[in-house]
Design a protein around this motif. Structure first.
Motif, PDB file in Angstrom:
ATOM      1  N   PHE A 172       0.871  -1.085   0.140  1.00 52.54           N
ATOM      2  CA  PHE A 172      -0.192  -0.042  -0.136  1.00 52.54           C
ATOM      3  C   PHE A 172       0.844   1.306   0.239  1.00 52.54           C
ATOM      4  O   PHE A 172       0.535   2.160  -0.582  1.00 52.54           O
ATOM      5  N   THR A 173       1.887   1.562   0.850  1.00 48.56           N
ATOM      6  CA  THR A 173       2.797   2.412   0.805  1.00 48.56           C
ATOM      7  C   THR A 173       3.566   2.970  -0.425  1.00 48.56           C
ATOM      8  O   THR A 173       3.611   3.930  -0.851  1.00 48.56           O
ATOM      9  N   ILE A 181       0.448   3.807   8.240  1.00 48.91           N
ATOM     10  CA  ILE A 181      -0.053   2.846   8.427  1.00 48.91           C
ATOM     11  C   ILE A 181       0.684   1.565   8.516  1.00 48.91           C
ATOM     12  O   ILE A 181       0.378   0.224   8.945  1.00 48.91           O
ATOM     13  N   LEU A 182       2.108   1.788   8.678  1.00 53.73           N
ATOM     14  CA  LEU A 182       3.093   0.405   8.989  1.00 53.73           C
ATOM     15  C   LEU A 182       3.290   0.561  10.471  1.00 53.73           C
ATOM     16  O   LEU A 182       3.932  -0.477  10.923  1.00 53.73           O
ATOM     17  N   PRO A 195      -8.714   5.726  -3.842  1.00 54.60           N
ATOM     18  CA  PRO A 195      -8.925   5.557  -5.176  1.00 54.60           C
ATOM     19  C   PRO A 195      -7.604   5.891  -5.905  1.00 54.60           C
ATOM     20  O   PRO A 195      -7.244   4.930  -6.863  1.00 54.60           O
ATOM     21  N   GLN A 196      -6.743   6.775  -5.359  1.00 55.32           N
ATOM     22  CA  GLN A 196      -5.609   7.041  -6.245  1.00 55.32           C
ATOM     23  C   GLN A 196      -4.582   5.878  -6.027  1.00 55.32           C
ATOM     24  O   GLN A 196      -3.816   5.443  -7.214  1.00 55.32           O
ATOM     25  N   ILE A 197      -4.573   5.310  -5.144  1.00 50.64           N
ATOM     26  CA  ILE A 197      -3.721   3.988  -4.646  1.00 50.64           C
ATOM     27  C   ILE A 197      -4.096   2.930  -5.355  1.00 50.64           C
ATOM     28  O   ILE A 197      -3.233   2.011  -6.129  1.00 50.64           O
ATOM     29  N   ILE A 198      -5.540   2.553  -5.458  1.00 54.41           N
ATOM     30  CA  ILE A 198      -5.878   1.419  -6.374  1.00 54.41           C
ATOM     31  C   ILE A 198      -5.727   1.780  -7.715  1.00 54.41           C
ATOM     32  O   ILE A 198      -5.297   0.745  -8.432  1.00 54.41           O
ATOM     33  N   THR A 199      -5.761   2.926  -8.260  1.00 62.03           N
ATOM     34  CA  THR A 199      -5.481   3.270  -9.657  1.00 62.03           C
ATOM     35  C   THR A 199      -4.004   2.921 -10.110  1.00 62.03           C
ATOM     36  O   THR A 199      -3.597   2.501 -10.976  1.00 62.03           O
ATOM     37  N   ALA A 200      -3.050   3.247  -8.989  1.00 60.66           N
ATOM     38  CA  ALA A 200      -1.566   3.043  -9.110  1.00 60.66           C
ATOM     39  C   ALA A 200      -1.176   1.618  -9.149  1.00 60.66           C
ATOM     40  O   ALA A 200      -0.428   1.244 -10.009  1.00 60.66           O
ATOM     41  N   MET A 201      -2.208   0.781  -8.492  1.00 62.50           N
ATOM     42  CA  MET A 201      -1.991  -0.776  -8.439  1.00 62.50           C
ATOM     43  C   MET A 201      -2.264  -1.176  -9.770  1.00 62.50           C
ATOM     44  O   MET A 201      -1.527  -2.238 -10.540  1.00 62.50           O
ATOM     45  N   ARG A 202      -3.484  -0.925 -10.403  1.00 61.65           N
ATOM     46  CA  ARG A 202      -3.778  -1.071 -11.664  1.00 61.65           C
ATOM     47  C   ARG A 202      -2.809  -0.691 -12.749  1.00 61.65           C
ATOM     48  O   ARG A 202      -2.370  -1.619 -13.870  1.00 61.65           O
ATOM     49  N   GLU A 203      -2.169   0.363 -12.543  1.00 57.40           N
ATOM     50  CA  GLU A 203      -1.512   0.893 -13.648  1.00 57.40           C
ATOM     51  C   GLU A 203       0.002   0.064 -13.561  1.00 57.40           C
ATOM     52  O   GLU A 203       0.469  -0.249 -14.841  1.00 57.40           O
ATOM     53  N   GLN A 204       0.434  -0.516 -12.521  1.00 56.83           N
ATOM     54  CA  GLN A 204       1.593  -1.365 -12.494  1.00 56.83           C
ATOM     55  C   GLN A 204       1.241  -2.630 -13.013  1.00 56.83           C
ATOM     56  O   GLN A 204       2.140  -3.161 -13.714  1.00 56.83           O
ATOM     57  N   ILE A 205      -0.071  -3.262 -12.739  1.00 57.52           N
ATOM     58  CA  ILE A 205      -0.350  -4.559 -13.396  1.00 57.52           C
ATOM     59  C   ILE A 205      -0.055  -4.435 -15.031  1.00 57.52           C
ATOM     60  O   ILE A 205       0.350  -5.287 -15.490  1.00 57.52           O
TER      61      ILE A 205
END
Length: 541
Positions: A172-173, A181-182, A195-205
């Motif tokens: 997540f970080t 959160i750590l 939402p921005q974090i989820i978008t960044a995960m998708r972009e990495q995939i």
């Protein structure tokens, strides 16, 4: 030298790095100048006594150059030409973390999400809140990031047997979450930041060569000799892979129906049912931080000491042998409509990252067993039922949600009562202000909730009022209905292979299959399933 140091500080001291540095020096018997830096390892609030304390554990560098918190080494490979492909159904926490874990192993994920991306999803949520129109494929439950994206972002879990909590948090970080959160005892991201974090995960995939498809609703399985080889979608597409991860979440009733129609084994599962209770945040702060609310103070007055966050609570009570407990408590939050179908009313709660709304809400729920649903339908007029139906609990859930919609009068207006009135079976002429945007209607919730749930909640609220000063009050509003606490269906899987016992290469996963509850445990289960597939396909983790 590096040294782990445990400190007990006042809230204002814990908010000041220079003061923390001086305490580190005192603990290490060194001058302040010798402390070259530190970072937090653990932080929690101790509010058991009148004086609130912060328990803080730090890693300090003394008389050597400061070395910051180490990053967890994770490498995402290029899988664009991988000979192995795995279909991941659902882009919630389990699906996203499964896809990222597959990429670590050099396997190409094909992610199929029935809903929309986070940006497009917002328009459907606005329409639900303002106009009472629900899109069955794009709502608070379905769409990129799943239910968790617009449902608070709490990352606290007691489950550490499914996998590495630290890895989940570090990922997540990596994609944009705050480092707090750590180390925070109850980590939280916030609906506004997820939402921005989820978008960044998708972009990495996608950057790693994985495929990501929105608005692809699975409506069929391709199965040969009891082995799944692919899926079809309502949009007319076909996808094929070496395995299929079923990570569809607790509200994908159409998937449960699809499995049942195809004679693929599923089981009815108990879940918890109840309401959302919303208080002024000042009442919760006053009770938890031992600070009185001044007489004649304006409503929503902030009473908690500086440097302390809005307070939360966790309550549980046994009522006649049945558990009554708080669920998904949201300090400084709002109540939101979480329906996935027209004419069915469900509520949930969420908080922004600052938790700065004037109200606090929590699900207050009662455990419901399969025997309860059987008795409910047996006594209900006009209902036929099969006690062996694996969808029995889902049918029970649907029936309660339809009743809530009807009693509320439509347009997702929620039936509600003041707390004390609820316990005394009274209907008020007016209700407290409520954060639920579609609106609330003063109603008798006996017309919504089964009698055993109603009685358990009534006794539970009164017991909670004895445990927590000010909790039992008519300034609190009870909003129906909280019914999506967990999946009403379990999709079985082998404890060793994690595959469905009947269909090879089908991997039931996380909350929708009955193996997780919340963002972190779902993410861990996604990783766990992906790791098992990696061993099967590549021979290594």
């Amino acid at each position: 030298m590096q040294q782990k140091i445990v400190l007990r500080l006042l809230p204002q001291e814990a908010a000041d790095d220079s003061i923390i540095r001086s305490y580190i020096a005192q603990s290490a018997a060194q001058p302040v100048s010798a402390i070259t830096g530190f970072y937090r390892l653990k932080q929690s609030i101790d509010a058991r006594s009148k004086q609130v304390w912060i328990n803080l554990t730090v890693q300090a560098c003394i008389n050597e150059p400061f070395i910051d918190r180490p990053e967890m080494p994770i490498t995402y490979k290029d899988v664009s030409q991988s000979k192995h492909k795995v279909i991941v159904i659902g882009a919630g926490p389990a699906g996203l973390y499964a896809a990222l874990r597959l990429i670590e192993s050099g396997i190409k994920p094909i992610v199929l999400e029935r809903g929309k991306d986070v940006r497009a999803r917002r328009r459907d949520l606005a329409q639900l809140n303002k106009e009472g129109i629900v899109n069955p494929e794009s709502n608070y439950c379905f769409g990129e990031g799943g239910a968790g994206t617009y449902s608070d972002g709490k990352l606290y879990t007691r489950s550490n047997k499914r996998g590495s909590i630290d890895k989940v948090l570090h990922i997540f970080t990596r994609f944009g979450a705050d480092d707090s959160i750590l180390y925070d005892a109850h980590p939280h991201i916030g609906t506004n930041k997820l939402p921005q974090i989820i978008t960044a995960m998708r972009e990495q995939i996608v950057a790693s060569g994985g495929d990501f498809h929105f608005e692809q609703k699975v409506d069929g399985f391709t199965i040969h000799n009891n082995t799944i080889t692919g899926v079809t979608t309502q949009q007319g597409a076909s996808f094929h892979g070496d395995a299929v991860i079923l990570a569809t979440g607790h509200s994908a009733r159409d998937i449960f129906e699809l499995l049942h129609r195809n004679n693929i084994l599923i089981e009815a599962k108990p879940f918890a049912l109840g309401v959302r209770a919303e208080h002024p945040q000042s009442i919760i702060d006053s009770a938890q931080y031992h600070c009185p609310i001044p007489a004649f103070a304006p409503k929503n007055t902030i009473v908690r000491p500086d440097h302390l966050p809005p307070a939360s609570y966790s309550l549980v009570e046994q009522v006649d042998g049945r558990g009554v407990f708080s669920f998904c408590m949201c300090p400084g939050g709002i109540i939101a409509p979480a329906a996935t179908n027209p004419k069915e009313l469900v509520v949930n709660g969420w908080s922004p990252s600052k938790r700065n709304n004037p109200t606090a809400n929590s699900g207050m729920v009662v455990q419901v067993e399969i025997e309860d649903a059987i008795k409910y339908f047996k006594n209900a007029k006009g209902h036929s039922y099969n006690s062996n139906d694996p969808l029995l609990m889902m049918r029970f859930q649907e029936d309660i949600e339809r009743k809530a919609y009807q009693v509320g009068g439509g347009n997702f207006v929620a039936p509600a009562q003041r707390m004390v009135d609820f316990c005394n079976n009274k209907i008020a002429t007016n209700l407290p202000d409520c954060s639920y945007v579609p609106g609330v209607l003063s109603s008798d919730l006996r017309g919504v909730l089964p009698g055993f749930v109603m009685r358990s909640l009534q006794q539970g609220f009164q017991a909670f009022g004895k445990k927590m000063r000010g909790y039992y009050t008519n300034d609190a509003i009870i909003v129906a209905t909280e019914s999506r606490t967990s999946s009403p269906v379990r999709i079985p899987r082998d404890a060793e292979t994690l595959q469905h016992p009947q269909i090879s290469n089908l991997y039931p996963c996380a909350e929708g299959a009955g193996y997780a509850g919340g963002i972190v445990s779902a993410a861990m289960d996604g990783e766990k399933v992906a790791a098992a597939i990696s061993v099967l396909l590549t021979g290594c983790l």
